[in-house]
Structures are given as structure tokens and as C-alpha cells.
Write an enzyme that holds these catalytic residues in place. Structure first.
Site, short mmCIF file in Angstrom:
data_model
loop_
_atom_site.label_atom_id
_atom_site.label_comp_id
_atom_site.label_asym_id
_atom_site.label_seq_id
_atom_site.Cartn_x
_atom_site.Cartn_y
_atom_site.Cartn_z
N LYS A 92 57.54 59.63 45.48
CA LYS A 92 56.99 60.72 44.68
C LYS A 92 58.10 61.70 44.31
O LYS A 92 58.25 62.08 43.14
CB LYS A 92 55.90 61.42 45.49
CG LYS A 92 54.97 62.27 44.67
CD LYS A 92 53.90 62.93 45.56
CE LYS A 92 52.85 61.94 46.00
NZ LYS A 92 51.97 62.48 47.07
N ARG A 111 53.01 68.05 49.57
CA ARG A 111 52.62 66.66 49.29
C ARG A 111 53.51 65.68 50.04
O ARG A 111 54.73 65.81 50.04
CB ARG A 111 52.77 66.39 47.78
CG ARG A 111 52.26 67.51 46.91
CD ARG A 111 52.61 67.29 45.44
NE ARG A 111 51.96 66.12 44.89
CZ ARG A 111 52.24 65.62 43.69
NH1 ARG A 111 53.18 66.18 42.93
NH2 ARG A 111 51.61 64.55 43.26
N GLY A 164 47.15 56.27 53.64
CA GLY A 164 47.12 56.41 55.09
C GLY A 164 47.98 57.56 55.55
O GLY A 164 47.89 58.02 56.67
N MET A 211 49.40 61.60 55.21
CA MET A 211 48.64 62.85 55.14
C MET A 211 48.24 63.18 53.71
O MET A 211 48.98 62.93 52.77
CB MET A 211 49.48 63.98 55.69
CG MET A 211 48.64 65.20 55.96
SD MET A 211 49.60 66.69 56.07
CE MET A 211 49.82 67.08 54.36
N HIS A 240 39.68 55.52 45.52
CA HIS A 240 40.39 54.93 46.66
C HIS A 240 40.02 53.46 46.83
O HIS A 240 40.88 52.58 46.93
CB HIS A 240 40.03 55.71 47.93
CG HIS A 240 40.72 55.20 49.17
ND1 HIS A 240 40.12 54.32 50.03
CD2 HIS A 240 41.96 55.43 49.66
CE1 HIS A 240 40.95 54.04 51.01
NE2 HIS A 240 42.09 54.70 50.82
N SER A 273 62.31 16.71 57.03
CA SER A 273 61.36 17.74 56.64
C SER A 273 61.14 18.62 57.86
O SER A 273 60.78 18.13 58.93
CB SER A 273 60.05 17.10 56.18
OG SER A 273 59.13 18.11 55.86
N CYS A 303 57.84 21.67 55.54
CA CYS A 303 56.43 21.38 55.26
C CYS A 303 55.50 22.18 56.16
O CYS A 303 54.31 21.92 56.22
CB CYS A 303 56.15 19.89 55.38
SG CYS A 303 56.46 19.25 57.03
N TYR A 308 63.54 21.58 48.89
CA TYR A 308 62.19 21.93 48.46
C TYR A 308 61.39 22.56 49.60
O TYR A 308 61.78 22.46 50.76
CB TYR A 308 61.44 20.69 47.95
CG TYR A 308 61.11 19.70 49.04
CD1 TYR A 308 59.94 19.81 49.78
CD2 TYR A 308 62.00 18.67 49.35
CE1 TYR A 308 59.66 18.93 50.81
CE2 TYR A 308 61.73 17.78 50.37
CZ TYR A 308 60.56 17.91 51.10
OH TYR A 308 60.28 17.05 52.13
P1 ADP Z 1 48.52 61.35 46.75
O1 ADP Z 1 49.80 60.87 47.30
O2 ADP Z 1 47.37 61.10 47.63
O3 ADP Z 1 48.32 60.91 45.35
P2 ADP Z 1 49.36 63.89 45.72
O4 ADP Z 1 50.47 64.56 46.42
O5 ADP Z 1 49.70 63.18 44.48
O6 ADP Z 1 48.61 62.95 46.74
O7 ADP Z 1 48.28 64.99 45.44
C1 ADP Z 1 47.00 64.67 45.01
C2 ADP Z 1 46.58 65.49 43.86
O8 ADP Z 1 46.70 66.87 44.14
C3 ADP Z 1 47.42 65.29 42.62
O9 ADP Z 1 47.01 64.19 41.91
C4 ADP Z 1 47.13 66.55 41.87
O10 ADP Z 1 45.94 66.43 41.16
C5 ADP Z 1 46.98 67.56 42.96
N1 ADP Z 1 48.23 68.32 43.09
C6 ADP Z 1 49.27 68.07 43.90
N2 ADP Z 1 50.24 68.97 43.70
C7 ADP Z 1 49.82 69.79 42.74
C8 ADP Z 1 50.38 70.91 42.07
N3 ADP Z 1 51.60 71.36 42.36
N4 ADP Z 1 49.64 71.51 41.13
C9 ADP Z 1 48.42 71.06 40.84
N5 ADP Z 1 47.83 70.03 41.41
C10 ADP Z 1 48.52 69.39 42.36
MG MG Z 2 49.15 61.33 43.81
#
Ligand code: ADP
Ligand code: MG
Ligand code: MG
Length: 903
Positions: free
Chosen positions: A34, A104, A113, A115, A478, A795, A862, A882
Site C-alpha cells: 500500500k 492503515r 487478516g 488489522m 470481503h 522417473s 511422477c 519432464y
Molecule cells: P484495507 O487494507 O482493508 O483495504 P485501507 O487502509 O485501504 O484498508 O482502508 C480502508 C478504507 O478506509 C479505504 O478504502 C478508504 O475508503 C478509507 N480510508 C483509509 N484512509 C483514508 C484516508 N486518509 N481518507 C479517507 N478515507 C480513508
Molecule cells: Mg484498501
């Protein structure tokens, strides 16, 4: 002097609008997926809310030190907080114009899985006033605060989310409000007080001594405390059970750690010119080139994926008043991102009062069908090369395409319809919880997991179930995302379903059907249909896209692909899947069913005449079998393995016989009959071995009972001779199993050659049958140079080689201690699924020595591993000729072999 490690990286612009990003897409190992892509988006000029990323390495150091911060890390974070505040011209927690941030998680690999995200961090009893003043929107401000307390409590502290949901429900009831949006600013302010009280009552003072004020736990008011606790929670989530399970299942290393992104908030919930959404640059279900996804007007964060309100399709966005410009810009961003990343991308965005903000992008998860189409289309669009197209389809995903579907001729009534979230069909017993799905799977039962919507907590159940059905959530919910990733059939958002998970039942609106736990249902994730009862499933036909990619794969791979098959139907099927021969034809599979009697009478009778009759019958039956096999594989090699299993496998179990005898005696049966049974039992007992897998089996059988290999070789040669006379081109090869010394092989090779010569003589046809051996014992691998002098081919039987190298009995260990070994990391993965490096070393030694002993030696594998993509990479490196695998794995192996060659 040790060099100072950099732990925090900036992304986004400064106060002058200059890009001051320090990271890039290439830094996933440091910044997580990310964080690296947020940096990359900022670098290519996309609007990314500014922020900073704390490195994955910091997480690992923190975790390894027993949740203790490395020296200087917190200072560096403080410095970057100040830097961010300067860039934004606002301060976190400020009483007049507060800066709010999200926290995030983001590991190097996309990982459900971990946070969840905390939004609106920085709000407290003072800064809420600033937010109200700045926005002139008290309702928005109080809603933001109550969301923050709720998320912080649930995600960071781990309080039960229901505590807060129930308070909201109670508030709505008191106010007669139909939906959350009917609550006023005052209502929400009151909720904030209630939430803070809930927080105080439920948070342990012992766990959070720093939150205790005047003898009571209080919701933290200091933004730095909020921030530090949130970051620590993200770090801690790396080792939570959900994340650990996910890593184990996906073979992701445990020492990568997760990064933490701290980012300025942007708000999609500031009225009707604000929105939030998730999208894909192409259709992730079938690959169609179209913008795909959902958005919600006036909403925040994960409202879209949570399925709380009904979303609208992304294609409508630019037609909505107030959102046109941002909608158009978003479509331009889609194109830009695809061109830049040269892949189909998954995007999260928010529009705040008409302004577009990009919150995330990554390569989009897709179904196999979509992966194929996207790869081919992108190659044709000139975006990627053929090599890249071949490499961007995940081999194990192809399984999905080979998944069963509803039989087109089947008749059924549709019980409910939902979204076709992940293709394939499933039939199973209804279960309403992940735990029940896991338990049922342990009993060997097939289930369909029925949920309102799934959460990461349901992961184990989703893996255990055959299919997944939800009543809520869209195609990016999800359940949908995870099911597609796993290749499990999934129907989501089946709104007619009213699920009462507690009572373990569901009703279906518009019908009088009540689904109870254990009821059989069928679902088709390709069409979104749910049916009561079991629908017949059929295997799908392969689309042209698969053929195209596999043909491209064939251009690059150097490893051959054969199939393991022991009947003409499977042989034919594997040929259609592109197998270049049969690598393993297990003849004992021809001795099942009615034939069992014949082999039994050979084993159990001393009388020569009866035995000869049995051998003659077996010969006749086997000649017919081989005739069918060689015909189906005309022109291609078919490696026939001579009889391999210990003989007791063909006999009744002594235990059953024991019981039968006891029963006969109790019911006063005829003494002669009882005596006969007893004699039979004694005979069978004489074949019982303490450790049959290491006993009289494989080539040892042929040495003790030479009549068996003679019969089998005669049947093989005769079938081949007949086909030759019919003008065909049969190419059987004879494989002698479980050889440990060259003497065994030399002896049986001589027997085989003599027998072939007799058939050639009798039939008057020239035959050149290769004779080789299976290498499945360590001694064979280490003396392969000697053994190769007597072999035309090797084999590697990696199943037995794994058993004998480890000294593991597969049937005994897989259910017993291997799971514990995996949990305790004594083994990184199951060595019976993916080749173990130690076993691979023996294979390599066997190959190298074997080629020394016989430069013309053909070498293959195999075992089960022949169809496993990771193992195929290892086999390519070792230089095998193979791999051979089950028919349905042939396409997977072709693709994996190409990727191994291109790597
Ligand atoms: P995940 O890894 O579960 O996708 P994210 O970190 O992407 O979690 O956060 C989930 C959602 O939270 C994002 O899709 C967004 O909609 C919202 N979000 C996260 N950070 C921001 C931010 N700085 N401003 C607005 N919305 C946010
Ligand atoms: Mg996300
Ligand atoms: Mg999430």
C-alpha cells in the site's frame, strides 16, 4: 559505527504543492504494498492525500523485541508527524483547525487478516470543536468522532463491535430513526458520550495503564497517544492468528512485517458532492475491458465493502450531478494507472466535495478467466509482451477453470439469486459459522458456508467450505474478493436470504423454505444461482483463452509435461489438456473391482493350476487394458509401472475376517465353514507385515514372484505388437519400481528383455521397448550412476522419496503431527505438497549421477509434486526432462513450466 536506518518515508506533496515523496513502487519490501504504491501514485502526479509510511522492518524489530520500540523510532515518527503538520498547515488535535489522519496497515503482500484501518484519528473533545467550526457541519463532525471512537475501540483495543452497534440501534429506537442518516448532530454527540463510557467500562486498566486518569480508563485525548497505540496495534496484528493462518496457506514468509501508513483524512461523507468507492480497471470476473466497481455518495471508508448500503456501479459516477468532473478524472486515472503499472489495477478512491483523491492501488485480484483474458488483451494492445502475458497468470488459478459447473441438462428450481461473485459450482450442507464449516470438513463433509457477510474471522471456514453464500455485500465485498482469490465458488448479496446465524437457520423471502444446518444446497458462482438440494455438476469446456495462453506457454517452456493415468478415458483427457505422454500408468489400479478376485486367488492359493489360471486371466485382462491405453496415447510414450504395492492391499483385512469368524461361531455356523475361514485368516496373516511400505513391494515382488513381471511385460508387449500390426505407433516403456540396488534392476531388466524377445518372436513384430526405473529410495538416488547403466530412463517417485528421505509415513503423519510442525515452523510447508529442498537435493544428485552413468538417460518426475507450481520451478532448475501429474494439473504444469523457464 552503525549506519542510521531510515524508518519513516514521506509521500504526497508539501505546502507549496511540490511532490516530496521519498518512496516508490519498487520498495514494497520496505513500505509494504500500500505504502509503495501510494508513493508511486504521488510520483506520477496523482492526487494522493499526504502522509508517511513506517517501514515493515520497524514492525519486525518491534515484534522481535517483545513489543518494544527500537531506539529512536518514536522520535522519527514524531518528526514526520510535525513535518506532515507543516505540509498541511494544520495540527493533529488542534482546537481550532485539526488535522485528522487514518492509520492503515500494509504488508509487502496484500494480506487480509491484518488489522483494519482506523479513520479520523486525532479527534478529541477539543478538536471536535475545531472540526465543527471549520466545516460548519456539526453533524458531520460528531459522526466522524463517534466513528473514530468506535473504530479505535474495536480495532486497536479489541472491544466487541456490538457494544457500539447496540448503542446505535438503541439510539435509533429512542429517536424513531429508520437509518443512521436520520440521527441528528445532537444524537451523535450523545452517542459520543455513550461510546466513551463504553470504552471506559470495557477497557482493562491493567492492559492500558497509560489511559488511566483519576483511577479510571479514559478514551485517549492526546493525539500522540492515539497514534502510538494505533501503530502498535497494526504491528501486533502481523502475528494475530488470522494473519498467521493466511501466511501459512499462501506460503508467505513470517519475517516480512507490515508497514503502517499514516495519512491525512479526506472525506467522502461531506454531502452529495462527496463519495467513496472501489473499482477495477477491467472486469475482475471475466476480464472485459470496462470500468468495474461500486461507489456510494456521502459515505466514508469501508461503507462500500461492508455492504451496509446499496452501492451504484462506477460507470454511472460521471453522470451524477456534482460528481461529473471527478468521475471523468477517475476514468482518466484508470487508463493512466494501467499504462503505468501495465496490469489490471484495483483502486480505492474518495471524492471530497467534488475533488478526487486516490487512496490505494494494487494489481487487481481476478478470476482465472479474467486473468487469461486480461493477459491476452493486454498483449494484443501492446501493453505487455507475450512472455509477460504468460507470467501474469497464476498457474494454480487455472484449477478454477477446470472446476465443476451445474450440468446444463439438470433441472432445478432457483431458490434465490445473488451476485455471481466467484465462478464454479458447489454442493454441500448448509453451515452458518466458520467454525461449523471447519468441523464438518474435519468429518469429511462438504459444506456451503452461509453468512450475512464474511469477515477476516471467517477465513478458516471459507477455506474449509466448498462454496460461500452471503446475503449482503457486492462484488467487491470481503466474501467475493477472498473467494475469487481462493478459487472457491461464491454467490454474494443474495438479498432474499434472511439469516439467523444464532438459530442456525435462514428463511427465503417469497418462499416458505426454511434452511437449516445440514440441509443440502447447490450454488453456482458463475451465474449467481442458489438451489435447494443437490444439482448434478459437470466439468466445464475449456475456453479459447486458456488454449491461447497455454500455446504461448509451450513456446517458452523446456520442461515436458506428461500425465499420470491408468485408464484410456483419463489418458484421452490428459491428451486433450496437452500431455505429451503418460509418465505413470499404475498397473495395480487395473486390479481393482472384479479383478481383485483373480489376484487374490493367485496370492492365496498354493496349488499350481489355480495360480496359473489366475495369471492367465490377469494376462488377458491386462493385455486389453494396455491395448486401450496405448491406443489412446498413440505416438506418445506411456510409462507402465510394474506391480508395486504390498500384496496385502489386495487382500481382505484380517480384522474384518476376525469379526466375521466370531460372528459365525456365535451364530453356530457350520464347523467346516468356520475352519475354512480360519485357514484363510491364517494365510492372510502370513502376508501381514509390520511395515508394509518398507516390505515386500515394488521390484521385490517381481524378484520373489517372477511370474508377475513376466505376465505384465508379456501383456504390454503383446498389446503393443497388436497395435503395430494395426498400423499404429504404440510407445510403451516399462518401469520397474522401488529399486535400491543396480542388481535388482539388472535382474528384472533381463527378465523383461527375455519376455519381450519371446513376444517379438511369437507376434513377428519388431518392438523397441525402453526399460527404466523409478528412483524413490535414497539409496537409489545416491547410487544412480550404477543404476543408470541398466536403465533407459529414470522417473523420480517423489511421494515415496519424500517418505523414505524423511522417514515419514505419509498416511500417518499428515493428519497427526505435520500440522503441528507447520504451526511451530519446524517445517515451512507440507513436503508432500511442495518438494522439500532436502528431497530435491537427492533428485538433483540422482539426475547428475544418472546422466554420468548413462548420457542418454531420460529423467522425469511422477510424484504428486509434478503438478505443483513451486515444485515445478525446482524441477526445471534441476534440469529434468519432464514432469508428470494428474490430468487436471496438466494445464497448470504447462504454465508453471513456462514461467520457470522465463524466470
Ligand atoms: P484495507 O487494507 O482493508 O483495504 P485501507 O487502509 O485501504 O484498508 O482502508 C480502508 C478504507 O478506509 C479505504 O478504502 C478508504 O475508503 C478509507 N480510508 C483509509 N484512509 C483514508 C484516508 N486518509 N481518507 C479517507 N478515507 C480513508
Ligand atoms: Mg484498501
Ligand atoms: Mg479492511
Amino acid at each position: 559505527m552503525t549506519e542510521q536506518v531510515k524508518r519513516v518515508y514521506r509521500f504526497g506533496k508539501d505546502s507549496q504543492g511540490v511532490n516530496v515523496t521519498e518512496g516508490a513502487a519498487s520498495m514494497k519490501g520496505v513500505l509494504g504494498g500500500k505504502g509503495a504504491n501510494l508513493a508511486e501514485m504521488a510520483n506520477i502526479g496523482l492526487p494522493v492525500p499526504p502522509g508517511f509510511t513506517i517501514t515493515c522492518q520497524t514492525c519486525m524489530e518491534y515484534a522481535n523485541a517483545g513489543n518494544v520500540w527500537p531506539d529512536g523510532a518514536l522520535d522519527e515518527i514524531r518528526a514526520y508527524r510535525v513535518d506532515l503538520e507543516e505540509r498541511m498547515g494544520k495540527k493533529i488535535g488542534d482546537a481550532s483547525d485539526p488535522l485528522l489522519v487514518s492509520v492503515r496497515s500494509g504488508a509487502p503482500m496484500s494480506m487480509p487478516g491484518m488489522m483494519d484501518t482506523v479513520l479520523n484519528l486525532g479527534l478529541n473533545d477539543e478538536s471536535i470543536q475545531g472540526l465543527i467550526a471549520q466545516t460548519g457541519n456539526p453533524r458531520f463532525a460528531w459522526d466522524s468522532y463517534r466513528r473514530f471512537i468506535q473504530m479505535f475501540s474495536n480495532v486497536v483495543i479489541g472491544l466487541d463491535g456490538d457494544l457500539f452497534e447496540n448503542a446505535i440501534i438503541a439510539m435509533k429506537q429512542r429517536r424513531g430513526a429508520a437509518s443512521d442518516t436520520d440521527l441528528t448532530a445532537e444524537d451523535l454527540a450523545e452517542l459520543v458520550s455513550e461510546f466513551k463510557a463504553i470504552f471506559s467500562q470495557n477497557t482493562s486498566a491493567a492492559d492500558y495503564p497509560s489511559l488511566v486518569v483519576d483511577g479510571e480508563v479514559r478514551f485517549p485525548q492526546d493525539p500522540m497517544v492515539q497514534l502510538q497505540l494505533a501503530i502498535e496495534a497494526v504491528f501486533g496484528s502481523w502475528n494475530n492468528p488470522r494473519a498467521t493462518l493466511y501466511r501459512q496457506k499462501n506460503k508467505i514468509a513470517d519475517d516480512l512485517g507490515t508497514a503502517v501508513n499514516v495519512q491525512c483524512m479526506v472525506f467522502g461523507n461531506k454531502g452529495n458532492t462527496s463519495a467513496t468507492g472501489v473499482a477495477f480497471t477491467r472486469n475482475p470476473a471475466d476480464g472485459t475491458k470496462e470500468f468495474y466497481g461500486d461507489y456510494l455518495v456521502n459515505a466514508q471508508g469501508e461503507d462500500v465493502v461492508a455492504g451496509i448500503r446499496n452501492t451504484s456501479p462506477i460507470s454511472e459516477l460521471k453522470h451524477v450531478e456534482g460528481l461529473t468532473e471527478a468521475g471523468q478524472e477517475l476514468e482518466d486515472v484508470f487508463v493512466l494507472l494501467e499504462n503505468h503499472f501495465r496490469d489490471m489495477m484495483d483502486i480505492e478512491f474518495t471524492i471530497e466535495q467534488g475533488k478526487l483523491w486516490m487512496l490505494q492501488t494494487r494489481a487487481g485480484k481476478r478470476t482465472a478467466a479474467s486473468a487469461l483474458k486480461v493477459a491476452i488483451d493486454m498483449q494484443r494492445e501492446g501493453l505487455i509482451s507475450k512472455e509477460e502475458a504468460v507470467c501474469c497468470v497464476e498457474p494454480s488459478q487455472l484449477d478454477q477453470l477446470l472446476h465443476p459447473q451445474f450440468d446444463k441438462n439438470a433441472r432445478y428450481d432457483v431458490l434465490a439469486r445473488g451476485l455471481n461473485a466467484s465462478p464454479g459450482a458447489a454442493v454441500g450442507k448448509v453451515v452458518f459459522s466458520a467454525a461449523d464449516a471447519v468441523e464438518a470438513a474435519e468429518r469429511g463433509e462438504k459444506t456451503v458456508l452461509v453468512r450475512w457477510e464474511t469477515t477476516p474471522d471467517d477465513l478458516a471456514g471459507m477455506i474449509a467450505a466448498e462454496g460461500i453464500l452471503t446475503s449482503h455485500g457486492g462484488k467487491t465485498s470481503h466474501a467475493a474478493v477472498i473467494a475469487r482469490g481462493m478459487g472457491a465458488p461464491c454467490v454474494c448479496g443474495a438479498e432474499a436470504l434472511r439469516i439467523d446465524a444464532e438459530k442456525k437457520q435462514a428463511t427465503v423471502v417469497g418462499t416458505d423454505v426454511v434452511l437449516r444446518e445440514g440441509d443440502i444446497i447447490s450454488l453456482d458462482g458463475t451465474t449467481g444461482i442458489v438451489v435447494l438440494g443437490a444439482v448434478d455438476l459437470v466439468q466445464p469446456e475449456l475456453t479459447g483463452d486458456l488454449d491461447t495462453i497455454l500455446e504461448w506457454a509451450d513456446e517458452f517452456r523446456t520442461l515436458g509435461v506428461r500425465a499420470n493415468a491408468d485408464n484410456p478415458e483419463d489418458a484421452q483427457l490428459s491428451r486433450e489438456f496437452g500431455a505429451e505422454g503418460i509418465g505413470l500408468d499404475r498397473t495395480e489400479h487395473m486390479f481393482l473391482g472384479e479383478r481383485k478376485q483373480i489376484i487374490q486367488s493367485f496370492i492365496l492359493n498354493e496349488d499350481e493350476e489355480t495360480r496359473e489360471k489366475a495369471i492367465a486371466d490377469l494376462y488377458a485382462a491386462q493385455t486389453g487394458d494396455f491395448y486401450g491405453m496405448f491406443k489412446a496415447m498413440d505416438g506418445l510414450p506411456v510409462i507402465v509401472r510394474l506391480l508395486d504395492p504390498p500384496l496385502h492391499e489386495f487382500l481382505e483385512s484380517p480384522r474384518t475376517l476376525d469379526v466375521e469368524i466370531a460372528r459365525m461361531e456365535a451364530s453356530g455356523a457350520d464347523a467346516r465353514a468356520v475352519a475354512e475361514k480360519r485357514a484363510l485368516l491364517a494365510k492372510i496373516d502370513s502376508f501381514v507385515e509390520a511395515n508394509p511400505m518398507l516390505g515386500l513391494r515394488g521390484c521385490r515382488l517381481g524378484i520373489v514372484y517372477p511370474i508377475l513381471p513376466v505376465m505384465q511385460v508379456r501383456a504390454i508387449a503383446t498389446a503393443a505388437a497388436r497395435l503395430k500390426k494395426e498400423g499404429l505407433d504404440p510407445r510403451p516403456e516399462i518401469m520397474i519400481p522401488l529399486v535400491s540396488t543396480v542388481n535388482e534392476l539388472a535382474k528384472l531388466r533381463e527378465v523383461a528383455q527375455r519376455t519381450i524377445a519371446e513376444v517379438v518372436e511369437a507376434e513377428g513384430v519388431e518392438l523397441h521397448l525402453e526399460i527404466g526405473t523409478m528412483i524413490e529410495l535414497p539409496r537409489a538416488a545416491v547410487t544412480a550412476d550404477e543404476i543408470a547403466t541398466q536403465a533407459d530412463f529414470f522417473s523420480f517417485g517423489t511421494n515415496d522419496l519424500t517418505q523414505t528421505t524423511f522417514g515419514f509415513s505419509r498416511d500417518d503423519v499428515e493428519g497427526e503431527f505435520i500440522p503441528q510442525y507447520l504451526t511451530e515452523k519446524l517445517l515451512p510447508y507440507n513436503p508432500f505438497a511442495t518438494i522439500d529442498p532436502g528431497v530435491a537435493k537427492l533428485v538433483k544428485m540422482g539426475v547428475d549421477l544418472g546422466r554420468q552413468g548413462n548420457p542418454d538417460l531420460t529423467v522425469g518426475v511422477c510424484g504428486e509434486h509434478g503438478g505443483d507450481p513451486d515444485s515445478i520451478h525446482a524441477f526445471h532448475k534441476i534440469g529434468l526432462d519432464y514432469v508428470s501429474c494428474s490430468p487436471y494439473r496438466v494445464p497448470v504444469a504447462r504454465l508453471a513450466a513456462a514461467q520457470a523457464a522465463l524466470k
